[in-house]
Motif scaffolding. Structure first.
Motif, short mmCIF file in Angstrom:
data_model
loop_
_atom_site.label_atom_id
_atom_site.label_comp_id
_atom_site.label_asym_id
_atom_site.label_seq_id
_atom_site.Cartn_x
_atom_site.Cartn_y
_atom_site.Cartn_z
N VAL A 123 74.79 51.48 42.09
CA VAL A 123 73.86 52.42 42.72
C VAL A 123 73.69 52.11 44.20
N TYR A 124 73.62 50.82 44.52
CA TYR A 124 73.43 50.40 45.92
C TYR A 124 74.58 50.92 46.78
N ARG A 125 75.79 50.71 46.32
CA ARG A 125 76.96 51.14 47.09
C ARG A 125 76.92 52.64 47.35
N SER A 126 76.57 53.40 46.32
CA SER A 126 76.59 54.85 46.51
C SER A 126 75.47 55.29 47.43
N MET A 127 74.36 54.56 47.42
CA MET A 127 73.23 54.95 48.26
C MET A 127 73.48 54.70 49.72
N LEU A 128 74.33 53.73 50.02
CA LEU A 128 74.55 53.37 51.41
C LEU A 128 75.12 54.54 52.21
N SER A 129 75.81 55.44 51.52
CA SER A 129 76.38 56.56 52.26
C SER A 129 75.48 57.79 52.25
N MET A 130 74.25 57.63 51.74
CA MET A 130 73.33 58.77 51.69
C MET A 130 72.26 58.65 52.76
N SER A 131 71.79 59.80 53.23
CA SER A 131 70.67 59.80 54.16
C SER A 131 69.38 59.78 53.36
N ALA A 132 68.27 59.48 54.03
CA ALA A 132 66.99 59.45 53.32
C ALA A 132 66.70 60.80 52.69
N ALA A 133 67.05 61.88 53.40
CA ALA A 133 66.81 63.21 52.84
C ALA A 133 67.61 63.43 51.57
N ASP A 134 68.87 62.98 51.59
CA ASP A 134 69.71 63.10 50.38
C ASP A 134 69.07 62.34 49.23
N ILE A 135 68.62 61.14 49.54
CA ILE A 135 68.02 60.31 48.50
C ILE A 135 66.78 60.99 47.94
N ALA A 136 65.95 61.53 48.84
CA ALA A 136 64.71 62.19 48.41
C ALA A 136 65.04 63.36 47.49
N GLU A 137 66.05 64.12 47.88
CA GLU A 137 66.44 65.30 47.12
C GLU A 137 67.03 64.93 45.77
N GLN A 138 67.98 64.00 45.80
CA GLN A 138 68.72 63.71 44.57
C GLN A 138 67.88 62.97 43.54
N TYR A 139 67.07 62.05 44.01
CA TYR A 139 66.34 61.24 43.05
C TYR A 139 64.89 61.65 42.89
N GLY A 140 64.51 62.72 43.57
CA GLY A 140 63.16 63.26 43.38
C GLY A 140 62.05 62.35 43.84
N MET A 141 61.96 62.11 45.15
CA MET A 141 60.82 61.36 45.67
C MET A 141 60.49 61.85 47.06
N GLU A 142 59.31 61.45 47.56
CA GLU A 142 58.93 61.89 48.91
C GLU A 142 59.75 61.15 49.95
N MET A 143 59.83 61.73 51.14
CA MET A 143 60.61 61.16 52.23
C MET A 143 60.16 59.75 52.56
N GLU A 144 58.83 59.54 52.55
CA GLU A 144 58.29 58.21 52.87
C GLU A 144 58.93 57.15 52.00
N ARG A 145 58.98 57.42 50.73
CA ARG A 145 59.55 56.45 49.79
C ARG A 145 61.06 56.38 49.93
#
Lengths: 711, 515
Positions: B247-269
């Protein structure tokens, strides 16, 4: 997600046309000889009042779009002008049908039962005398004839009122237009000494001359105007319409006339005069082949003793899960409870709150209230609860469409009693139905939850079918509490495990469940979806259903009203069937079933698959996990899908047809459910009621006393 | 134990106000009734202007009034409301707390960083059912926060070390944004940076063998959910390093917005995701750990845990005192203190403390401090023999102890500082500043330590069969010596006057044997 393939407008029905087909199904009930006569009259009336609302909201909305010069097509590819043309044509046909039902079915049957409706020609002398007296004493004083001339503008005719239009000639031979409203404070059906009946407006016509001294009545005609109503349309179409509005910078013209109904025998120039005055076109004109506004037909049952022509009232039964249970809360602790209204009584839901109000163990009550009347027993119980020191929190939805009675009044009363009242949420209508009772039981604090597909309104609970659910399982209680906390503003939107709420993630959940089923199908596994709801409109959901069908998922939809999805299109929706059930009761429950490769999931919800439910309302989706209740829901769905009487199958062209019942058992789902509930209650009675007649009461013996003495 | 009670805790943090309401059933089980988080950036005010604005106070009060209503719904019987760094560091915190008290009726306690650490750690451990077994296998603990990251290590004997580094996620974010632009392999650069900052700890860690890794922090539940595919059901959960790494490796290529969208959380988190995962990854891979345990308990859980007063929490509390002492001994070891002497001093100090329990009325917290002082009093000799007491006190001040409050730590350091000299105590400005109550406490503790130290002044453990008695206004110490104990005698009796002043007893030393 913007797959070009799904931009194909041939894949969607127009929403308004779909609704009109629903209304046709209601009208068809008036044609069904199996329905008792007065029920058939009721269906006619419902058809007409539905049309009234349709004109006030939907047609008005389309006309607004035309007025703003909007060319934007709907998902079915129709511009507002094209939509209007189709709608108008369809309604014209429908109105012909309406009058056909009236003349060919209702009037003859009623006549047979002794109901005679006459006009001037059928009056006896005694009738005329009576009417003359009636006119003088009761009618005349309340009439307000209004004349129109260059100095007086065209008067404001009340929406949906019945009026008489007149051309008058004065002493100089000048022509004037005048109008009189047939007073709505007096009963429309006038009972005559001879035993017949006459319509009030016909009485007026008899004595019309007296209203305009110095003038003669040249021509007259009965007419009725429908005006555009509230802003719901604007809200429905959301951003599209708003953008158009902003662009044109014009004010929306509220209150404009959108329909003119007038007797067919009205003189052409009188009709033209009205249409010019109201700025209406030919498509807005409806010529009536009979009395204007047929809604009086339901009043016949009030003036004549025709009980036997009615369907016997449904008597809500004691719910199966609660037979023999004295204590509602103990019953909920024992197991989850499902209620199917109105076959099973709504009373336990009222009791749930009433008992809580007086129970010393109850700490708090929280409830969402939507479309509830002020003298509802639930509201009174909440007030009492606050008086008794319970913490009561109520989320009230004050802006409910046309029945905008002053909800605010009773809400304020609740506040005075000590309840914490929240008057709705900004930008969202609270549509979910949720009650939480926090109770300190002997061993621990428990949260008793009620959720349902229908409103906390004991009146509509008898006319709509809905399903309610009681549980005190902790995960649901925790989710429900967390959601309520977010709604009352205490905390952030919660992460919930069991429940899903809109607009927090309900859309995503529905789509993911449909897609999951599609994945199963693609992997060669069995895939099946059954969904029951009131309307299916949301384009994204429809697209996803099409994809699922393409993947091989068997999809059976039970949609009562509007359905803009087209079933049975080869290569697109051949695995989708749609049926609508319109019967004695208004179907209102929402049930969702997903086969999920054997890990079946059952859900109930307050939401339909409409954009407004998924994005602009607070809605709730809750799972049913109790095995026993899941079996019950499966049986219910099975009955709905087996209905051969009231179900109508939708074809891919949007038309509906009866189910082919040959070789299949006759099933009327609503009657089936009612009989089932009656049977269940009856069987219980048989097994459990004492047969003894004489049951003596004796004083307690004093054995113990002697025993003590021995020691 | 607060059986059958309803407890509540409120935490006013930098980014949110949290409420938890918990029920203790009569069977002793705990049940979470409400868990409400209200995002409200109190910290923004404090960190930006140093003060909490009136608007913010208003908003906070509104939230607290809502929470109060919720608490009354459950008829909460026991509650505790605490404020942490954002409230603590605001210049106007006194006024803000008073405002809150007046408007909401709630009294907010500002707790120190040390106590916060302590409670959080208590909660983290309580949430892991087999914590002690894990500790026995060598356990590393990191708590990753936005400002700081704590690292601690445990063996079956207790806590080995504990440090707070400034490597919080916000700081890392700041660094990331400047490095990201310079290289594609920014994560390797970041990990190097992290290791260099945590170097000492991690290097030391590698010398012992640590096989267990426990992570806590506000992102834990989300990380677990993403790696495992479903939300956590219990208070802790395990993930294999493999699953985490993927999971860590795949997240490194994502932006915070991508992460927020894909995993369902607020931008802050979402923003804090990568820095948090980076820290976990750095520690895990450097220490070659195969499995990561996540604890989902936080400060509030710690507060409720304590409020519950269950047997387990009592046990844990005494365990943590044992941990503190173990750690103190380890530190003393590091500074090459004379272990035999320290043990002796501790023994004598405890005897003195216990013998006069009735008279001095000090608590078991003071007893703990005295013990710690006994271990550390000579640590300063490592630096310089001259004025070693001063150096020892400085060491005691700069160490990080979780489980004692800041005041307690200060008190201990001061006790250490005065353990040698006789005269200076009264005139010392810091002594004056303590306030009457604390001055008395300090004096008593200092006296015990001085006497105990004096009894083994030669570091030769000359006495056996030492007994302490308090009778008839006399403090009688009797001992059997097997060597000449003139030095000890002189040193002990030198404190006769202060014993008389401070303890109101006359000092007597009876030595049998020796020369």
């Amino acid at each position: 997600m913007a797959d070009k393939k799904w931009q194909d407008t041939s894949l969607f029905m127009n929403r308004e046309m779909s609704w009109l087909e629903f209304n046709q199904r209601v009208l068809n009930e008036a044609r069904d000889p199996k329905n008792p006569l007065l029920e058939r009259a009721k269906f006619l009336s419902i058809t007409l009042s539905n049309l009234d609302e349709f004109f006030m909201v939907r047609v008005a909305g389309v006309k607004d779009l035309i007025h703003e010069d909007s060319e934007k097509p709907d998902p079915a590819g129709l511009t507002p002008k094209e939509q209007f043309k189709q709608i108008a044509a369809r309604i014209h046909v429908m109105m012909e049908d309406v009058y056909s039902v009236y003349h060919r079915i209702l009037i003859p049957h009623l006549k047979r039962e002794g109901f005679r409706l006459v006009t001037e020609h059928g009056l006896k002398d005694q009738d005329r005398e009576y009417l003359g007296h009636l006119f003088e004493t009761e009618l005349y004083p309340v009439l307000t004839p209004m004349a129109v001339d260059p100095s007086r503008p065209f008067p404001l005719i009340l929406n949906k009122s019945l009026n008489i239009a007149l051309f008058l000639k004065d002493a100089e031979g000048e022509r004037h237009f005048a109008t009189v409203q047939s007073p709505s404070v007096l009963p429309r059906l006038v009972s005559l000494p001879s035993g017949s009946y006459i319509l009030l407006e016909d009485v007026l016509t008899l004595f019309m001359g007296q209203l305009f001294p110095g003038h003669t009545v040249e021509k007259s005609a009965y007419y009725r105007i429908t005006r555009s109503g509230d802003l719901s349309f604007q809200e429905e179409e959301a951003t599209d319409l708003l953008k158009e509005m902003e662009k044109s910078l014009k004010q929306r013209r509220r209150g404009d006339a959108v329909r003119l109904e007038i007797s067919r025998d009205a003189e052409e120039d009188l009709v033209k005069y009205l249409m010019d005055a109201l700025e209406l076109g030919k498509q807005d004109l409806y010529l009536c082949d009979g009395p204007v506004d047929l809604s009086f037909i339901t009043r016949v049952s009030k003036v004549m003793p025709l009980e036997f022509l009615k369907k016997p009232d449904l008597i809500p039964q004691t719910p199966g899960d609660l037979l023999g249970k004295e204590d509602l809360y103990a019953a909920i602790r024992e197991k989850d409870i499902l209620l199917s209204h109105p076959y099973e009584s709504f009373q336990p839901v009222v009791n749930f709150v009433e008992q809580a109000a007086d129970d010393p163990k109850v700490l708090a009550i929280k409830q969402t209230l939507y479309r509830v009347s002020g003298n509802s027993p639930i509201v009174q119980a909440l007030s009492r609860a606050a008086d008794n020191g319970k913490q009561v929190t109520v989320l009230v939805e004050v802006k409910a469409r046309f029945d905008e009675e002053n909800n605010i009044q009773w809400a304020k009363k609740l506040e005075k009693a000590g309840c914490h009242v929240i008057y709705g949420l900004v930008g969202l209508k609270t549509h979910c139905k949720l009650t939480i009772v926090v109770r300190r039981d002997e061993d621990r604090i428990r949260r008793y939850v009620h959720m349902g597909t229908g409103n906390y309104n004991d009146v509509t609970a008898r006319l709509y079918t809905d399903i309610g659910f009681f549980t005190c399982k902790e995960p649901i209680g925790a989710d429900a509490s967390a959601l309520f906390n977010a709604l009352t503003g205490y905390g952030d939107p919660p992460d919930m495990r069991k429940l899903t709420a809109a607009p927090l993630g309900l859309r995503k959940k529905f789509l993911s469940m449909i897609r999951r089923e599609a994945d199963h199908a693609r992997a060669g596994r069995k895939a099946h979806i059954i969904a029951k709801m009131n309307s299916l409109l949301d384009p994204e959901v429809i697209q996803t259903l099409y994809e699922a069908s393409g993947a091989g998922v068997q999809i059976e939809l039970i949609v009562r009203g509007i359905c803009t999805l087209r079933p049975g299109i080869p290569g697109v929706s051949e695995n989708i069937t749609v049926r609508s059930i319109v019967g004695w009761l208004l179907e209102h429950s929402r049930i969702f079933y997903f086969y999920n490769d054997g890990n079946e999931e059952y859900y109930l919800s307050s939401a339909d698959w409409m954009t407004r439910n998924l994005d602009r309302r607070v809605e709730l989706l809750f799972p049913i996990e109790d095995e026993r209740l899941r079996e019950r829901l499966w049986d219910m769905l099975d009955v709905y899908l087996s209905d051969t009487q009231k179900a109508r199958l939708m074809a891919s062209d949007g038309s509906y047809a009866k189910v082919d019942g040959r070789g299949r058992p006759v099933v009327n789902c609503q009657e089936y459910f009612y009989e089932e509930a009656v049977e269940r209650a009856h069987a219980y009675q048989q097994e459990n009621v004492e047969e003894r007649v004489f049951i003596p009461l004796e004083a307690e013996t004093e054995e113990n006393e002697y025993k003590d003495q021995e020691d | 134990m607060n059986k059958n009670k309803v407890l509540a805790g409120i935490d006013l943090g930098s980014g949110s106000i949290r409420l938890k309401i918990m029920q203790l059933t009569d069977k002793g089980e705990t049940q979470l009734l409400e868990n409400v988080t209200r995002t409200i950036a109190i910290g923004k005010d404090t960190f930006a202007s140093g003060r909490i604005s009136p608007d913010m106070v208003e908003e906070v009060c509104q939230v607290l009034i809502g929470f109060k209503r919720l608490m009354s719904e459950y008829k909460v019987q026991v509650k505790r409301v605490v404020g942490t760094s954002a409230m603590r560091e605001a210049e106007n915190s006194d006024y803000v707390l008073e405002q809150i008290r007046v408007r909401t009726g709630l009294t907010v306690e500002l707790i120190s960083e040390a106590e916060e650490r302590y409670l959080t750690r208590q909660a983290a451990f309580a949430a892991v059912p087999d914590f002690r077994e894990k500790a026995a296998k060598g356990l590393l603990y990191t708590r990753i926060g936005s400002g700081t990251t704590q690292i601690a290590a445990y063996t079956d004997k207790g806590m080995n070390f504990s440090q707070t580094t400034q490597m919080g996620t916000l700081r890392i974010l700041g660094m990331l944004s400047s490095i990201e632009g310079q290289t594609l392999r920014y994560q390797d650069v970041m990990e190097e940076f992290l290791i260099s900052n945590m170097d000492y700890i991690l290097r030391k860690g590698r010398q012992q063998s640590y096989t267990q890794y426990l992570v806590s922090g506000s992102m834990s539940d989300k990380i677990y959910e993403i790696c495992k595919g479903k939300a956590p059901r219990k208070t802790s959960g395990k993930i294999s390093f493999q699953a985490f790494n993927k999971v860590y490796r795949s997240m490194l290529s994502m932006s915070a917005a991508d992460i927020a969208e894909q995993y369902g959380m607020e931008m802050e988190r979402a923003r804090r995701m990568i820095p948090t995962m980076m820290i976990i990854h750095t520690v895990s891979s450097y220490m070659k750990l195969e499995e990561i345990t996540f604890s989902f308990a936080g400060l509030l859980d710690g507060i409720l845990w304590e409020l519950a007063g269950t047997k387990e929490s009592e046990q844990q509390r005494s365990d943590s005192m044992a941990d503190i002492l173990f750690y103190t001994r380890m530190v003393a070891d590091r500074f090459q203190c004379d272990q035999a002497h320290s043990e002796q001093v501790e023994k004598y100090a405890m005897m003195l403390f216990d013998a006069m329990q009735k008279a001095h009325g000090l608590t078991d917290r003071h007893r703990l401090i005295l013990r710690m002082a006994a271990y550390l009093h000579d640590a300063g000799k490592f630096m310089n023999i001259t004025d070693h007491a001063e150096h020892s006190a400085q060491i005691a001040t700069s160490l990080e102890f979780s489980g004692i409050t800041t005041e307690e730590q200060r008190m201990m350091a001061t006790v250490i500082r005065f353990h040698e000299d006789v005269e200076l105590i009264a005139e010392d400005p810091e002594y004056q500043r303590l306030g009457r109550k604390n001055r008395l406490i300090l004096s008593k503790l200092v006296t015990f330590l001085r006497l105990a130290n004096a009894l083994d002044y030669s570091h030769r453990q000359k006495f056996t069969a030492v007994k302490v008695n308090v009778t008839g206004g006399r403090l009688v110490i009797s001992a059997t010596a097997h060597q000449n104990a003139t030095l000890e005698n002189w040193k002990v009796m030198g404190f006769g006057e202060s014993v008389s002043d401070i303890l109101g007893l006359s000092l007597e030393l009876h030595i049998k044997g020796g020369e």
